[in-house]
Design an enzyme around this catalytic site. Sequence first.
Site, short mmCIF file in Angstrom:
data_model
loop_
_atom_site.label_atom_id
_atom_site.label_comp_id
_atom_site.label_asym_id
_atom_site.label_seq_id
_atom_site.Cartn_x
_atom_site.Cartn_y
_atom_site.Cartn_z
N VAL A 46 0.90 -1.25 -0.19
CA VAL A 46 0.10 0.01 0.22
C VAL A 46 1.10 1.36 -0.05
O VAL A 46 0.70 2.13 -0.74
CB VAL A 46 -0.91 -0.10 1.10
CG1 VAL A 46 -1.85 1.43 1.18
CG2 VAL A 46 -1.90 -1.00 0.99
N CYS A 47 1.99 1.37 0.86
CA CYS A 47 2.90 2.42 0.93
C CYS A 47 3.47 2.75 -0.52
O CYS A 47 3.68 3.94 -1.05
CB CYS A 47 3.88 2.19 2.09
SG CYS A 47 3.19 2.14 3.70
N SER A 48 3.79 1.77 -1.08
CA SER A 48 4.35 1.77 -2.35
C SER A 48 3.53 2.36 -3.32
O SER A 48 3.88 3.24 -4.30
CB SER A 48 5.00 0.48 -3.12
OG SER A 48 6.06 0.03 -2.29
#
Length: 155
Positions: A46-48
């Site tokens: 999700v962060c990527s």
Amino acid sequence: MTDTVTVGARAPEFSLPDQYGQDTVLSSLLGGPVLIVFYPLAFSGVCSGELADLREHHDELRDLGVTVLAVSVDSTFALRTWSDREGFPFALLADFWPHGATARAYGVFDDQRGVARRGTFLVDAEGTVRWAVHTPVDRPRDVGEYVAQARHLAG
């Protein structure tokens, strides 16, 4: 857990190293808006996706005078590797030691997991939080909303 910083509050001061080991001090960036994006961990799914979306909108934010800071508990070494691989045009700050101290100051540190939650703060030129949003850890944020809020702040 510390109370979350709210709209209208003074943004807590911090000094954190970026992915190149250079200290970034919030007060030295004031005079223009600053977008502070806390995220759990580099290289995670999700962060990527979120930071890639932020990279795609970075020119719009920069044109509005916004300095973008992405903050996690990762080390500068991990952040440098991730930034080099992904070509992020903004600072990735290491809230590594004391572990999560800045995330704690903003009230977004997850004591159970040892990482920052998805907290986003738009700080005005004087250091006051003008917009804040908290997103569940398993959901990406709407970066288009960052741009809309920055436009609103720019008037």
